[in-house]
Design a protein around this motif. Structure first.
Motif, PDB file in Angstrom:
ATOM      1  N   LEU A   1       0.807  -1.208   0.000  1.00 19.46           N
ATOM      2  CA  LEU A   1       0.000   0.000   0.000  1.00 19.46           C
ATOM      3  C   LEU A   1       0.843   1.261   0.000  1.00 19.46           C
ATOM      4  O   LEU A   1       0.332   2.343  -0.234  1.00 19.46           O
ATOM      5  CB  LEU A   1      -0.947   0.005   1.198  1.00 19.46           C
ATOM      6  CG  LEU A   1      -1.975  -1.116   1.208  1.00 19.46           C
ATOM      7  CD1 LEU A   1      -2.832  -1.035   2.461  1.00 19.46           C
ATOM      8  CD2 LEU A   1      -2.830  -1.087  -0.035  1.00 19.46           C
ATOM      9  N   LEU A   2       2.118   1.131   0.279  1.00 20.24           N
ATOM     10  CA  LEU A   2       3.005   2.290   0.316  1.00 20.24           C
ATOM     11  C   LEU A   2       3.899   2.349  -0.920  1.00 20.24           C
ATOM     12  O   LEU A   2       4.963   2.960  -0.896  1.00 20.24           O
ATOM     13  CB  LEU A   2       3.848   2.267   1.590  1.00 20.24           C
ATOM     14  CG  LEU A   2       3.054   2.336   2.895  1.00 20.24           C
ATOM     15  CD1 LEU A   2       3.980   2.235   4.092  1.00 20.24           C
ATOM     16  CD2 LEU A   2       2.222   3.604   2.960  1.00 20.24           C
ATOM     17  N   MET A   3       3.466   1.735  -2.000  1.00 19.04           N
ATOM     18  CA  MET A   3       4.234   1.758  -3.244  1.00 19.04           C
ATOM     19  C   MET A   3       4.411   3.205  -3.709  1.00 19.04           C
ATOM     20  O   MET A   3       3.484   3.996  -3.668  1.00 19.04           O
ATOM     21  CB  MET A   3       3.513   0.961  -4.334  1.00 19.04           C
ATOM     22  CG  MET A   3       4.307   0.886  -5.624  1.00 19.04           C
ATOM     23  SD  MET A   3       3.463  -0.024  -6.940  1.00 19.04           S
ATOM     24  CE  MET A   3       3.398  -1.643  -6.251  1.00 19.04           C
ATOM     25  N   THR A   4       5.615   3.513  -4.117  1.00 16.60           N
ATOM     26  CA  THR A   4       5.914   4.863  -4.599  1.00 16.60           C
ATOM     27  C   THR A   4       5.796   4.902  -6.121  1.00 16.60           C
ATOM     28  O   THR A   4       5.768   3.859  -6.785  1.00 16.60           O
ATOM     29  CB  THR A   4       7.335   5.285  -4.195  1.00 16.60           C
ATOM     30  OG1 THR A   4       8.273   4.409  -4.845  1.00 16.60           O
ATOM     31  CG2 THR A   4       7.530   5.234  -2.693  1.00 16.60           C
ATOM     32  N   VAL A   5       5.754   6.094  -6.661  1.00 11.31           N
ATOM     33  CA  VAL A   5       5.676   6.253  -8.114  1.00 11.31           C
ATOM     34  C   VAL A   5       6.905   5.643  -8.793  1.00 11.31           C
ATOM     35  O   VAL A   5       6.755   4.921  -9.784  1.00 11.31           O
ATOM     36  CB  VAL A   5       5.466   7.733  -8.505  1.00 11.31           C
ATOM     37  CG1 VAL A   5       5.553   7.911 -10.018  1.00 11.31           C
ATOM     38  CG2 VAL A   5       4.122   8.233  -7.987  1.00 11.31           C
ATOM     39  N   PRO A   6       8.136   5.874  -8.285  1.00  4.22           N
ATOM     40  CA  PRO A   6       9.290   5.226  -8.932  1.00  4.22           C
ATOM     41  C   PRO A   6       9.200   3.699  -8.914  1.00  4.22           C
ATOM     42  O   PRO A   6       9.547   3.042  -9.905  1.00  4.22           O
ATOM     43  CB  PRO A   6      10.490   5.714  -8.116  1.00  4.22           C
ATOM     44  CG  PRO A   6      10.043   7.028  -7.560  1.00  4.22           C
ATOM     45  CD  PRO A   6       8.587   6.855  -7.272  1.00  4.22           C
TER      46      PRO A   6
END
Length: 104
Positions: free
Chosen positions: A44-49
């Motif tokens: 759920l904390l996936m970043t855009v990069p």
């Protein structure tokens, strides 16, 4: 359920813009991968990069595709997705943490 919601959102936003141009089809394929990666991810904390790496596109390309199809950038979409999931957890009483702040 989350996959179905993502598919419905992308479908609603793209159906009125159907086109057969090569660029549009390429962006559609990127958005399909965007949807698949998010549906398959439990992070759920996936970043855009991280998302760009998983999809195999640059941040600039993903930003352009998201803006074209969703009307917001990928960072804004990820934030709205997390807020929606937090809302569902709070409404269902599934919070494993002791406070709303910890869930957020």
């Amino acid at each position: 359920m989350q996959h179905d919601l993502l598919e419905a959102l992308v479908g609603c936003l793209t159906s009125e813009f159907e086109s057969h141009s090569d660029g549009r089809e390429g962006h559609q394929r990127i958005m399909d991968r965007f949807e698949q990666v998010l549906a398959a991810s439990s992070d759920l904390l996936m970043t855009v990069p991280q998302l760009c790496t998983n999809i195999g596109v640059s941040e600039r390309t993903l930003r352009a595709c998201c803006t074209e199809f969703l009307g917001i950038g990928p960072g804004g979409y990820l934030r709205l997705r997390r807020l929606r999931l937090a809302r569902f957890a709070l409404r269902a009483g599934r919070s494993t943490s002791g406070s709303v702040a910890e869930l957020a």
